[in-house]
Design a protein around this motif. Structure first.
Motif, PDB file in Angstrom:
ATOM      1  N   GLN A   7       0.815  -1.212   0.000  1.00  0.00           N
ATOM      2  CA  GLN A   7       0.000   0.000   0.000  1.00  0.00           C
ATOM      3  C   GLN A   7       0.853   1.269   0.000  1.00  0.00           C
ATOM      4  O   GLN A   7       0.442   2.296  -0.532  1.00  0.00           O
ATOM      5  N   VAL A   8       2.037   1.199   0.595  1.00  0.00           N
ATOM      6  CA  VAL A   8       2.937   2.349   0.558  1.00  0.00           C
ATOM      7  C   VAL A   8       3.352   2.635  -0.878  1.00  0.00           C
ATOM      8  O   VAL A   8       3.288   3.769  -1.364  1.00  0.00           O
ATOM      9  N   TRP A   9       3.757   1.584  -1.603  1.00  0.00           N
ATOM     10  CA  TRP A   9       4.201   1.752  -2.987  1.00  0.00           C
ATOM     11  C   TRP A   9       3.062   2.206  -3.895  1.00  0.00           C
ATOM     12  O   TRP A   9       3.251   3.045  -4.783  1.00  0.00           O
ATOM     13  N   LEU A  10       1.864   1.668  -3.662  1.00  0.00           N
ATOM     14  CA  LEU A  10       0.716   2.061  -4.485  1.00  0.00           C
ATOM     15  C   LEU A  10       0.335   3.523  -4.253  1.00  0.00           C
ATOM     16  O   LEU A  10       0.019   4.252  -5.199  1.00  0.00           O
ATOM     17  N   THR A  11       0.388   3.951  -2.997  1.00  0.00           N
ATOM     18  CA  THR A  11       0.079   5.349  -2.696  1.00  0.00           C
ATOM     19  C   THR A  11       1.105   6.282  -3.320  1.00  0.00           C
ATOM     20  O   THR A  11       0.758   7.341  -3.863  1.00  0.00           O
ATOM     21  N   LEU A  12       2.372   5.897  -3.249  1.00  0.00           N
ATOM     22  CA  LEU A  12       3.429   6.698  -3.873  1.00  0.00           C
ATOM     23  C   LEU A  12       3.242   6.776  -5.388  1.00  0.00           C
ATOM     24  O   LEU A  12       3.472   7.825  -6.004  1.00  0.00           O
ATOM     25  N   ALA A  13       2.820   5.668  -5.973  1.00  0.00           N
ATOM     26  CA  ALA A  13       2.587   5.650  -7.417  1.00  0.00           C
ATOM     27  C   ALA A  13       1.446   6.593  -7.794  1.00  0.00           C
ATOM     28  O   ALA A  13       1.508   7.292  -8.819  1.00  0.00           O
ATOM     29  N   LEU A  14       0.402   6.633  -6.969  1.00  0.00           N
ATOM     30  CA  LEU A  14      -0.707   7.547  -7.232  1.00  0.00           C
ATOM     31  C   LEU A  14      -0.219   8.991  -7.269  1.00  0.00           C
ATOM     32  O   LEU A  14      -0.599   9.777  -8.147  1.00  0.00           O
ATOM     33  N   GLY A  15       0.639   9.342  -6.307  1.00  0.00           N
ATOM     34  CA  GLY A  15       1.153  10.705  -6.265  1.00  0.00           C
ATOM     35  C   GLY A  15       2.068  11.012  -7.427  1.00  0.00           C
ATOM     36  O   GLY A  15       1.979  12.085  -8.039  1.00  0.00           O
ATOM     37  N   THR A  16       2.958  10.084  -7.748  1.00  0.00           N
ATOM     38  CA  THR A  16       3.919  10.320  -8.826  1.00  0.00           C
ATOM     39  C   THR A  16       3.231  10.501 -10.165  1.00  0.00           C
ATOM     40  O   THR A  16       3.523  11.433 -10.920  1.00  0.00           O
ATOM     41  N   VAL A  17       2.301   9.613 -10.470  1.00  0.00           N
ATOM     42  CA  VAL A  17       1.632   9.659 -11.769  1.00  0.00           C
ATOM     43  C   VAL A  17       0.607  10.791 -11.814  1.00  0.00           C
ATOM     44  O   VAL A  17       0.562  11.586 -12.771  1.00  0.00           O
ATOM     45  N   GLY A  18      -0.216  10.902 -10.772  1.00  0.00           N
ATOM     46  CA  GLY A  18      -1.300  11.876 -10.797  1.00  0.00           C
ATOM     47  C   GLY A  18      -0.841  13.314 -10.720  1.00  0.00           C
ATOM     48  O   GLY A  18      -1.499  14.219 -11.255  1.00  0.00           O
ATOM     49  N   PHE A  19       0.295  13.553 -10.058  1.00  0.00           N
ATOM     50  CA  PHE A  19       0.779  14.910  -9.842  1.00  0.00           C
ATOM     51  C   PHE A  19       1.631  15.412 -11.001  1.00  0.00           C
ATOM     52  O   PHE A  19       1.864  16.621 -11.139  1.00  0.00           O
ATOM     53  N   GLY A  20       2.129  14.498 -11.840  1.00  0.00           N
ATOM     54  CA  GLY A  20       3.067  14.875 -12.890  1.00  0.00           C
ATOM     55  C   GLY A  20       2.500  15.843 -13.904  1.00  0.00           C
ATOM     56  O   GLY A  20       3.206  16.722 -14.405  1.00  0.00           O
ATOM     57  N   GLY A  21       1.214  15.700 -14.220  1.00  0.00           N
ATOM     58  CA  GLY A  21       0.607  16.555 -15.222  1.00  0.00           C
ATOM     59  C   GLY A  21       0.624  18.023 -14.844  1.00  0.00           C
ATOM     60  O   GLY A  21       0.764  18.903 -15.709  1.00  0.00           O
ATOM     61  N   MET A  22       0.494  18.313 -13.553  1.00  0.00           N
ATOM     62  CA  MET A  22       0.504  19.694 -13.104  1.00  0.00           C
ATOM     63  C   MET A  22       1.851  20.349 -13.408  1.00  0.00           C
ATOM     64  O   MET A  22       1.927  21.496 -13.867  1.00  0.00           O
ATOM     65  N   PHE A  23       2.937  19.617 -13.189  1.00  0.00           N
ATOM     66  CA  PHE A  23       4.262  20.186 -13.422  1.00  0.00           C
ATOM     67  C   PHE A  23       4.609  20.234 -14.906  1.00  0.00           C
ATOM     68  O   PHE A  23       5.448  21.037 -15.320  1.00  0.00           O
ATOM     69  N   ALA A  24       3.990  19.376 -15.696  1.00  0.00           N
ATOM     70  CA  ALA A  24       4.189  19.463 -17.142  1.00  0.00           C
ATOM     71  C   ALA A  24       3.699  20.815 -17.659  1.00  0.00           C
ATOM     72  O   ALA A  24       4.252  21.374 -18.607  1.00  0.00           O
ATOM     73  N   VAL A  25       2.679  21.346 -17.004  1.00  0.00           N
ATOM     74  CA  VAL A  25       2.135  22.657 -17.370  1.00  0.00           C
ATOM     75  C   VAL A  25       2.904  23.780 -16.678  1.00  0.00           C
ATOM     76  O   VAL A  25       3.309  24.765 -17.299  1.00  0.00           O
ATOM     77  N   TYR A  26       3.122  23.651 -15.358  1.00  0.00           N
ATOM     78  CA  TYR A  26       3.706  24.739 -14.566  1.00  0.00           C
ATOM     79  C   TYR A  26       5.114  25.088 -15.044  1.00  0.00           C
ATOM     80  O   TYR A  26       5.492  26.259 -15.104  1.00  0.00           O
ATOM     81  N   THR A  27       5.916  24.094 -15.371  1.00  0.00           N
ATOM     82  CA  THR A  27       7.310  24.334 -15.731  1.00  0.00           C
ATOM     83  C   THR A  27       7.447  25.309 -16.892  1.00  0.00           C
ATOM     84  O   THR A  27       8.372  26.129 -16.916  1.00  0.00           O
ATOM     85  N   TYR A  28       6.517  25.246 -17.824  1.00  0.00           N
ATOM     86  CA  TYR A  28       6.624  26.064 -19.037  1.00  0.00           C
ATOM     87  C   TYR A  28       5.541  27.127 -19.105  1.00  0.00           C
ATOM     88  O   TYR A  28       5.200  27.615 -20.176  1.00  0.00           O
ATOM     89  N   ILE A  29       4.999  27.501 -17.922  1.00  0.00           N
ATOM     90  CA  ILE A  29       3.864  28.421 -17.903  1.00  0.00           C
ATOM     91  C   ILE A  29       4.231  29.804 -18.431  1.00  0.00           C
ATOM     92  O   ILE A  29       3.415  30.475 -19.083  1.00  0.00           O
ATOM     93  N   THR A  30       5.468  30.254 -18.179  1.00  0.00           N
ATOM     94  CA  THR A  30       5.862  31.583 -18.664  1.00  0.00           C
ATOM     95  C   THR A  30       5.795  31.643 -20.180  1.00  0.00           C
ATOM     96  O   THR A  30       5.237  32.579 -20.767  1.00  0.00           O
ATOM     97  N   TRP A  31       6.357  30.637 -20.844  1.00  0.00           N
ATOM     98  CA  TRP A  31       6.330  30.608 -22.302  1.00  0.00           C
ATOM     99  C   TRP A  31       4.909  30.397 -22.832  1.00  0.00           C
ATOM    100  O   TRP A  31       4.525  30.968 -23.848  1.00  0.00           O
ATOM    101  N   THR A  32       4.123  29.565 -22.131  1.00  0.00           N
ATOM    102  CA  THR A  32       2.754  29.314 -22.583  1.00  0.00           C
ATOM    103  C   THR A  32       1.935  30.603 -22.604  1.00  0.00           C
ATOM    104  O   THR A  32       1.251  30.908 -23.579  1.00  0.00           O
ATOM    105  N   MET A  33       2.020  31.355 -21.513  1.00  0.00           N
ATOM    106  CA  MET A  33       1.185  32.546 -21.397  1.00  0.00           C
ATOM    107  C   MET A  33       1.702  33.714 -22.238  1.00  0.00           C
ATOM    108  O   MET A  33       0.919  34.564 -22.648  1.00  0.00           O
ATOM    109  N   THR A  34       2.992  33.763 -22.483  1.00  0.00           N
ATOM    110  CA  THR A  34       3.519  34.868 -23.301  1.00  0.00           C
ATOM    111  C   THR A  34       3.415  34.576 -24.793  1.00  0.00           C
ATOM    112  O   THR A  34       2.994  35.427 -25.574  1.00  0.00           O
ATOM    113  N   GLU A  35       3.775  33.365 -25.200  1.00  0.00           N
ATOM    114  CA  GLU A  35       3.823  33.060 -26.627  1.00  0.00           C
ATOM    115  C   GLU A  35       2.497  32.536 -27.174  1.00  0.00           C
ATOM    116  O   GLU A  35       2.203  32.707 -28.359  1.00  0.00           O
ATOM    117  N   ARG A  36       1.703  31.880 -26.349  1.00  0.00           N
ATOM    118  CA  ARG A  36       0.421  31.338 -26.831  1.00  0.00           C
ATOM    119  C   ARG A  36      -0.735  32.282 -26.514  1.00  0.00           C
ATOM    120  O   ARG A  36      -1.594  32.527 -27.359  1.00  0.00           O
TER     121      ARG A  36
END
Length: 396
Positions: free
Chosen positions: A211-240
């Motif tokens: 259950q520890v590993w499964l919970t960690l997997a939920l966080g790793t996979v589910g949270f990744g999408g937010m950082f895929a957006v946040y990391t490049y937010i400056t370029w997204t909002m200025t250029e797009r």
């Protein structure tokens, strides 16, 4: 110093605020680099993708430092460990003063990430230990609130300072907050006598629990999408979206406001029903990431949508933290720290996926779709995880 059992409710509240200030410092440094990437790339003559590795270096420090520090320091008093972690954190940010090349900055960011997970783990467990019965989720969320408030106040302030005085000044500001936290904890935090010491073998026992590993997997996979957006937010909002770069601080502040609201929501979801709270957050993360692909064409709609990404991203954290405390047995310190390793691994994975999508020729909003795919995968993973946990509880 008095024992935790001898202090007044007012003293407990002040100690909680002091620990939350440490979270504020960590939250500021974790997120401000993303807004400083264009300046860092320009100063060192590197590409946007290479600049994104600065984010990954910090995340790697968290991933390595969290389990290593918590596993090896279980026998050391919690108060002493928090003080040591804040000293290392402060030193790492002063090191940025001497970052005259890309690799020195990478080293400084890696060192800065080492205390991150251990601090949140020990501070969160300390808050839970100090809290009244039935309020663990809200106590853990209060420590995380420091990180959320950082995205509203600390990150925009450091971003503005970085733009006015150079990106190094943002890290010097964080060093000052870290030193202040150290002094407050030194003079205010009691001995945590209700938090029993543990050994390396006991802490490592968490790794034997599915259950520890499964919970960690939920966080790793589910949270990744937010950082895929946040990391490049400056370029997204200025250029797009066509927003002027001088207004990016508003976008970051909107995300921070979402974080604050999401953290408060997440604490109540954790106290009400852990697994359902996690599922709710994952579904909402999926929805708002898909929506961002379309709303990012407009600066106003994109900013509002980015606030919602921050809200539902933050709402999952308290539930994951408390869930790990419940399924880890006697190894709560290591398990709780691994939550932050998982979330920062998500940070690194999300940044890398977002960078790969952009490098492949897609627009700056495309990482949001990739992130939505990660959220969908996490929802699929939640189904067997929650079913197995129900069987374990029923069979106990």
């Amino acid at each position: 110093m008095p024992r935790q059992t001898d202090i007044s409710p007012t003293r407990r509240w002040v100690v909680m605020v002091a620990m939350a200030l440490g979270s504020f410092a960590i939250g500021t440094t974790e997120f401000v680099s993303m807004g400083l990437l264009p300046m860092i790339a320009g100063d060192f003559g590197i590409t946007e993708s290479q600049a994104g590795h600065v984010i990954s270096a910090y995340a790697l420090g968290v991933v390595i430092g969290a389990p290593l520090i918590t596993a090896l320091t279980g026998s050391i008093p919690r108060r002493r460990i928090l003080l040591a972690l804040m000293l290392v954190f402060t030193f790492a940010h002063l090191l940025a003063l001497f970052a005259d090349n890309y690799w020195t900055l990478m080293a400084a960011r890696f060192i800065a990430g080492l205390p991150h997970g251990a601090y949140f783990s020990i501070a969160g467990l300390s808050a839970a230990s100090l809290s009244p019965p039935g309020q663990r989720g809200r106590a853990v969320a209060f420590i995380g609130l420091g990180l959320s408030v950082a995205t509203v106040i600390g990150v925009p302030a450091a971003q503005a300072m970085g733009q006015a005085l150079g990106w190094v000044s943002a890290y010097v500001l964080v060093a000052g907050i870290g030193l202040t936290t150290f002094l407050l904890l030194f003079f205010l935090m009691p001995h945590m006598v209700n938090m029993k010491p543990t050994g390396v073998r006991t802490e490592l026992g968490a790794l034997k629990r599915p259950q520890v590993w499964l919970t960690l997997a939920l966080g790793t996979v589910g949270f990744g999408g937010m950082f895929a957006v946040y990391t490049y937010i400056t370029w997204t909002m200025t250029e797009r979206a066509g927003m002027d770069e001088s207004w990016i601080w508003i976008v970051l502040m909107a995300y921070g406001i979402g974080n604050v609201l999401g953290n408060l929501l997440g604490g109540r979801l954790a106290d009400r029903n852990l697994d359902r709270g996690i599922l709710f957050s994952l579904i909402m993360i999926l929805i708002v990431l898909v929506a961002f692909y379309f709303t990012s064409l407009d600066p106003v709609l994109g900013t509002i949508n980015f606030l919602l990404i921050g809200l539902f991203g933050a709402s999952i954290t308290p539930s994951l933290q408390v869930r790990l405390m419940d399924v880890a047995g006697d190894a709560q310190t290591l398990a709780a720290s691994l939550n932050h390793s998982a979330l920062n691994l998500a940070n690194a994975v999300g940044a890398a996926i977002g960078g790969a999508v952009i490098a492949a020729g897609f627009n700056f909003a495309a990482p949001a779709i990739a992130g939505a795919g990660l959220a969908l995968l996490a929802i699929a993973l939640w189904v067997p995880t929650a079913a197995l946990r129900r069987r374990e509880v029923q069979g106990a």
